[in-house]
Scaffold this motif. Structure first.
Motif, PDB file in Angstrom:
ATOM      1  N   GLN A  10     -62.582  63.476   1.959  1.00  0.00           N
ATOM      2  CA  GLN A  10     -62.632  64.384   3.214  1.00  0.00           C
ATOM      3  C   GLN A  10     -61.861  65.624   2.748  1.00  0.00           C
ATOM      4  O   GLN A  10     -62.015  66.681   3.408  1.00  0.00           O
ATOM      5  N   VAL A  11     -61.271  65.786   1.390  1.00  0.00           N
ATOM      6  CA  VAL A  11     -60.395  66.865   1.170  1.00  0.00           C
ATOM      7  C   VAL A  11     -61.292  67.372  -0.429  1.00  0.00           C
ATOM      8  O   VAL A  11     -61.350  66.373  -1.116  1.00  0.00           O
ATOM      9  N   ALA A  12     -61.376  68.657  -0.707  1.00  0.00           N
ATOM     10  CA  ALA A  12     -61.880  69.122  -1.958  1.00  0.00           C
ATOM     11  C   ALA A  12     -61.028  70.062  -2.729  1.00  0.00           C
ATOM     12  O   ALA A  12     -60.476  70.837  -1.866  1.00  0.00           O
ATOM     13  N   ILE A  13     -61.330  70.159  -3.883  1.00  0.00           N
ATOM     14  CA  ILE A  13     -60.970  71.174  -4.794  1.00  0.00           C
ATOM     15  C   ILE A  13     -62.369  72.190  -4.562  1.00  0.00           C
ATOM     16  O   ILE A  13     -63.280  71.954  -4.854  1.00  0.00           O
ATOM     17  N   VAL A  14     -61.714  73.869  -4.215  1.00  0.00           N
ATOM     18  CA  VAL A  14     -62.964  74.461  -4.047  1.00  0.00           C
ATOM     19  C   VAL A  14     -62.657  75.721  -5.005  1.00  0.00           C
ATOM     20  O   VAL A  14     -63.445  76.857  -5.058  1.00  0.00           O
ATOM     21  N   GLY A  15     -61.673  75.636  -5.709  1.00  0.00           N
ATOM     22  CA  GLY A  15     -61.520  76.879  -6.688  1.00  0.00           C
ATOM     23  C   GLY A  15     -60.042  76.927  -7.424  1.00  0.00           C
ATOM     24  O   GLY A  15     -59.382  75.934  -7.379  1.00  0.00           O
ATOM     25  N   SER A 113     -54.438  65.671   7.538  1.00  0.00           N
ATOM     26  CA  SER A 113     -53.899  65.413   8.911  1.00  0.00           C
ATOM     27  C   SER A 113     -54.128  66.938   9.527  1.00  0.00           C
ATOM     28  O   SER A 113     -53.762  66.886  10.917  1.00  0.00           O
ATOM     29  N   GLY A 114     -54.517  67.802   9.196  1.00  0.00           N
ATOM     30  CA  GLY A 114     -54.454  68.962   9.983  1.00  0.00           C
ATOM     31  C   GLY A 114     -53.246  69.840   9.789  1.00  0.00           C
ATOM     32  O   GLY A 114     -53.258  70.995  10.215  1.00  0.00           O
ATOM     33  N   ALA A 115     -52.433  69.578   8.927  1.00  0.00           N
ATOM     34  CA  ALA A 115     -51.018  70.243   8.710  1.00  0.00           C
ATOM     35  C   ALA A 115     -51.359  71.750   8.267  1.00  0.00           C
ATOM     36  O   ALA A 115     -50.608  72.705   8.493  1.00  0.00           O
ATOM     37  N   ALA A 116     -52.518  71.798   7.390  1.00  0.00           N
ATOM     38  CA  ALA A 116     -53.017  73.107   6.924  1.00  0.00           C
ATOM     39  C   ALA A 116     -54.435  73.017   6.550  1.00  0.00           C
ATOM     40  O   ALA A 116     -54.809  72.104   6.410  1.00  0.00           O
ATOM     41  N   ASN A 117     -54.991  74.217   6.466  1.00  0.00           N
ATOM     42  CA  ASN A 117     -56.533  74.122   6.211  1.00  0.00           C
ATOM     43  C   ASN A 117     -56.633  74.631   4.767  1.00  0.00           C
ATOM     44  O   ASN A 117     -57.790  73.886   4.395  1.00  0.00           O
ATOM     45  N   TYR A 118     -56.026  75.488   4.258  1.00  0.00           N
ATOM     46  CA  TYR A 118     -56.134  75.878   2.947  1.00  0.00           C
ATOM     47  C   TYR A 118     -55.061  75.789   1.911  1.00  0.00           C
ATOM     48  O   TYR A 118     -54.193  76.481   2.410  1.00  0.00           O
ATOM     49  N   VAL A 119     -54.778  75.086   1.297  1.00  0.00           N
ATOM     50  CA  VAL A 119     -53.599  74.688   0.385  1.00  0.00           C
ATOM     51  C   VAL A 119     -53.529  75.004  -0.969  1.00  0.00           C
ATOM     52  O   VAL A 119     -54.741  74.990  -1.663  1.00  0.00           O
ATOM     53  N   THR A 234     -59.331  72.294   0.451  1.00  0.00           N
ATOM     54  CA  THR A 234     -59.608  72.222   1.791  1.00  0.00           C
ATOM     55  C   THR A 234     -60.450  71.349   2.008  1.00  0.00           C
ATOM     56  O   THR A 234     -60.684  70.453   1.418  1.00  0.00           O
ATOM     57  N   SER A 235     -60.726  71.291   3.648  1.00  0.00           N
ATOM     58  CA  SER A 235     -61.436  70.004   3.886  1.00  0.00           C
ATOM     59  C   SER A 235     -62.949  69.985   3.358  1.00  0.00           C
ATOM     60  O   SER A 235     -63.430  71.320   3.188  1.00  0.00           O
ATOM     61  N   ALA A 236     -63.549  68.990   3.365  1.00  0.00           N
ATOM     62  CA  ALA A 236     -65.032  68.941   3.021  1.00  0.00           C
ATOM     63  C   ALA A 236     -65.881  69.591   3.716  1.00  0.00           C
ATOM     64  O   ALA A 236     -66.680  70.351   3.353  1.00  0.00           O
ATOM     65  N   ASP A 237     -65.634  69.549   5.176  1.00  0.00           N
ATOM     66  CA  ASP A 237     -66.193  70.584   5.949  1.00  0.00           C
ATOM     67  C   ASP A 237     -66.418  71.996   5.616  1.00  0.00           C
ATOM     68  O   ASP A 237     -67.274  72.933   5.719  1.00  0.00           O
ATOM     69  N   ARG A 238     -65.021  72.584   5.433  1.00  0.00           N
ATOM     70  CA  ARG A 238     -64.850  73.958   5.213  1.00  0.00           C
ATOM     71  C   ARG A 238     -65.566  74.322   3.921  1.00  0.00           C
ATOM     72  O   ARG A 238     -65.918  75.593   3.441  1.00  0.00           O
ATOM     73  N   ALA A 239     -65.421  73.327   2.870  1.00  0.00           N
ATOM     74  CA  ALA A 239     -65.763  73.544   1.526  1.00  0.00           C
ATOM     75  C   ALA A 239     -67.270  73.925   1.473  1.00  0.00           C
ATOM     76  O   ALA A 239     -67.969  74.490   0.537  1.00  0.00           O
ATOM     77  N   ARG A 240     -67.983  73.450   2.549  1.00  0.00           N
ATOM     78  CA  ARG A 240     -69.637  73.775   2.542  1.00  0.00           C
ATOM     79  C   ARG A 240     -69.753  75.244   2.314  1.00  0.00           C
ATOM     80  O   ARG A 240     -70.882  75.546   1.860  1.00  0.00           O
ATOM     81  N   ASP A 241     -69.055  75.934   2.936  1.00  0.00           N
ATOM     82  CA  ASP A 241     -69.246  77.423   3.061  1.00  0.00           C
ATOM     83  C   ASP A 241     -68.793  77.992   1.848  1.00  0.00           C
ATOM     84  O   ASP A 241     -68.895  79.425   1.690  1.00  0.00           O
ATOM     85  N   PRO A 243     -68.080  79.174  -2.323  1.00  0.00           N
ATOM     86  CA  PRO A 243     -69.056  79.600  -3.135  1.00  0.00           C
ATOM     87  C   PRO A 243     -69.445  78.539  -4.452  1.00  0.00           C
ATOM     88  O   PRO A 243     -70.344  78.242  -4.844  1.00  0.00           O
ATOM     89  N   HIS A 244     -68.236  77.545  -4.793  1.00  0.00           N
ATOM     90  CA  HIS A 244     -68.518  76.826  -5.688  1.00  0.00           C
ATOM     91  C   HIS A 244     -68.674  75.163  -5.361  1.00  0.00           C
ATOM     92  O   HIS A 244     -68.178  74.879  -4.083  1.00  0.00           O
ATOM     93  N   PRO A 245     -69.426  74.430  -5.989  1.00  0.00           N
ATOM     94  CA  PRO A 245     -69.486  73.112  -5.355  1.00  0.00           C
ATOM     95  C   PRO A 245     -68.321  72.575  -5.703  1.00  0.00           C
ATOM     96  O   PRO A 245     -67.456  72.531  -6.555  1.00  0.00           O
ATOM     97  N   PRO A 246     -67.931  71.669  -4.382  1.00  0.00           N
ATOM     98  CA  PRO A 246     -66.570  70.981  -4.134  1.00  0.00           C
ATOM     99  C   PRO A 246     -66.616  70.066  -5.002  1.00  0.00           C
ATOM    100  O   PRO A 246     -67.414  69.293  -5.308  1.00  0.00           O
ATOM    101  N   VAL A 247     -65.406  69.663  -5.395  1.00  0.00           N
ATOM    102  CA  VAL A 247     -64.950  68.292  -5.948  1.00  0.00           C
ATOM    103  C   VAL A 247     -63.928  67.460  -5.036  1.00  0.00           C
ATOM    104  O   VAL A 247     -63.213  68.127  -4.861  1.00  0.00           O
ATOM    105  N   TYR A 248     -64.447  66.375  -4.766  1.00  0.00           N
ATOM    106  CA  TYR A 248     -63.745  65.656  -3.598  1.00  0.00           C
ATOM    107  C   TYR A 248     -62.538  64.754  -4.317  1.00  0.00           C
ATOM    108  O   TYR A 248     -63.055  64.031  -5.496  1.00  0.00           O
TER     109      TYR A 248
END
Lengths: 399, 140
Positions: A10-15, A113-119, A234-241, A243-248
């Motif tokens: 549900q959570v991914a590394i995006v950069g 948990s929704g405590a933060a969107n971009y960590v 960030t979340s897997a949903d936000r990661a879709r938008d 630039p890089h392929p997310p790693v979950y």
């Protein structure tokens, strides 16, 4: 049976971004970390003011006579947030060993948990001038009164005891460990940002190096460096938008022994007994097993950890890691070899505390590893610290 | 080059009886007043029964034990130690898993093996201060 991990994938590394890994940076650690964080946020396709969470494990792991100062010898989550001019919704530090899996867990939990969107998750490590672990203390109080007057002090003797226990119990030789060092430095030599770039190590160099605390020689220890690495979650949903392929993140586990011990006393049975439970939690929460892992990146801040993790994770039988290694089992250039040090590890990069393992998983799984890209890289595992005090994270390229 | 003086312990309210006994070359270990189990080093809670009021008292032990592991220290990170020296991880016979770490005196590494019997000896390091170390027991 652990409850399954409801935040699985549900959570991914995006950069990410990483600073140069150098013996002594001319800039302060805080400045290096701040600039690396800005680069990582940019790499993820985000703006600084979108970041609302900060996590780290900030321990300055020196036993020496050095002060621990935020922004200089360590960098806390709050220091970094303030440096970026952000009042974050969530900021936290992991206080145990195994700072990397510990901090990744904080990031995942905050987002799930929704405590933060971009960590922003970071690790900053400092190499002070002078002896890293040397200490000029004249008296020892507190916990150290039970060990330092006897001459037991610092992490090198700490790891020498269980390593010797291993050698004696299983009839292993130092020659087998030469294979680990040659593999780590072979891979580190291929990595442009490594402290050991273009500097492989031979078996002969390893075996003729000065001993520090037998059976630990200089090359069994990673070299202290100045460096910082930052990852964006960030979340897997936000990661879709982005630039890089997310790693979950597919699962994580950490451990903490309950046995009361002298300071820095890590008997082999503690390491392996608690480590077995760490591994059991990891497999059971993620629903992924040791045979599913393409890229088991093992922690190697001290070389014996490679044996301990190989066995704790069930990648080879207990007591057999030295034979497994000697037989070419961890040669990442062999099709049948387990690429446990393909990212160079700490021995092949410098003392970046579990970052090389995490970074290799991210780069390979996001297909960003350039000419080091491996074909088979869908599920990775990144360890940090000891199996009994540290932990591991499982990463997936696919949800 | 002269070696600096050995560093000394700073006894506190809890540990003072231990260091007092050590200065007389008597090895003691903390005993929980609730469950009688031995603990080294003593903290604020008994790790065996969980008592938060363990009322630890230091009781003499035989000082005999077996080697669980060892290391030859060739680079000391503390002042006052001539290198190389041996450190041994010892299980004391009085209780399973009761472990002490100390220097092994008067012996070479080649004489060691896992399970080797040792006994406590003391090093007088400063006026009023002695620290426990180990020596080989005669093996027959």
């Amino acid at each position: 049976m652990s409850a399954s991990f409801s935040a699985k994938n549900q959570v991914a590394i995006v950069g990410y971004a990483q600073s140069p890994i150098v013996k002594h940076d001319t800039r302060s650690l805080g400045v290096v970390t701040l600039e690396t964080a800005r680069s990582a946020i940019h790499d993820a396709g985000l703006e600084v003011d979108m970041v609302d969470g900060f996590v780290t494990g900030s321990l300055f792991p020196s036993a020496g006579s050095h002060s621990a100062e935020d922004g200089v010898s360590l960098v806390s989550a709050n220091w970094l947030a303030q440096g970026l001019g952000i009042n974050p919704r969530y900021a936290a530090g992991f206080q145990g060993f195994g700072q990397i899996p510990g901090a990744v867990a904080l990031a995942v939990n905050a987002i799930a948990s929704g405590a933060a969107n971009y960590v922003v998750m970071h690790r900053a490590l400092h190499n002070p001038k002078g002896s890293y672990h040397g200490n000029v203390m004249r008296e020892a109080g507190g916990g150290q009164q039970w060990t330092a007057p006897q001459g037991y002090f610092g992490p090198i003797s700490m790891i020498a005891l269980p390593y010797n226990e291993y050698l004696q119990r299983y009839g292993a030789s130092r020659e087998a460990m030469a294979t680990v060092l040659v593999e780590a430095r072979k891979n580190g030599a291929r990595i442009p940002w490594s402290y050991w770039h273009d500097q492989p190590l031979t078996r002969e160099e390893y075996l003729s190096a000065p001993m520090i605390s037998d059976p630990i020689c200089r090359y069994d220890c990673d070299i202290p460096v100045d460096g910082a690495a930052v990852f964006l979650f960030t979340s897997a949903d936000r990661a879709r938008d982005l630039p890089h392929p997310p790693v979950y993140v597919s699962g994580y586990a950490t451990g903490s022994p309950t046995t009361h011990r002298l300071p820095l006393h890590w008997p082999l049975d503690d390491i392996m007994g608690v480590g077995a439970e760490t591994a059991r939690r990891l497999w059971s929460s993620s629903g992924i097993g040791p045979n599913d892992i393409d890229l088991p990146q093992l922690y190697d801040g001290f070389s014996p950890f490679v044996y301990f993790w190989l066995e704790a994770l069930g990648l080879c039988p207990v007591g057999e890691a030295h034979r497994f290694v000697e037989g070419g089992g961890i040669d990442s250039d062999r099709p049948d070899g387990l690429p446990v040090l393909s990212g160079g590890g700490a021995l092949g990069n410098g003392r970046m505390h579990g970052i090389p393992q995490m970074l290799e998983c991210y780069l390979q799984l996001s297909r960003r590893a350039g000419d080091r890209q491996r074909e088979q890289a869908s599920i990775g595992l990144a360890c940090h610290s000891s199996p009994h005090f540290g932990g591991a994270v499982i990463y997936s390229a696919d949800r | 080059m002269t070696v600096a003086a050995r560093l000394t312990p700073i006894p506190d309210e809890r540990s003072a009886p231990y260091w007092n006994a050590a200065s007389e070359h008597i090895l003691t270990v903390a005993q929980c007043s609730v469950c009688s189990a031995l603990t080294h080093p003593p903290g604020t809670v008994c790790p065996h029964c969980g008592s938060t009021d363990p009322g630890f008292t230091f009781v003499p032990v035989s000082g005999r034990g077996v080697v669980k592991s060892w290391t030859l220290v060739r680079q000391s990170f503390l002042p006052g130690f001539e290198v190389p020296f041996l450190l041994v991880d010892v299980e004391i016979v009085e209780q399973s898993d009761l472990r002490l770490i100390g220097r092994l005196l008067y012996a070479a590494e080649e004489t060691l093996h896992i399970g080797r019997a040792v006994r406590v000896v003391f090093e007088d390091i400063a006026p009023g201060f002695a620290v426990p170390a180990f020596a080989l027991e005669d093996e027959s």
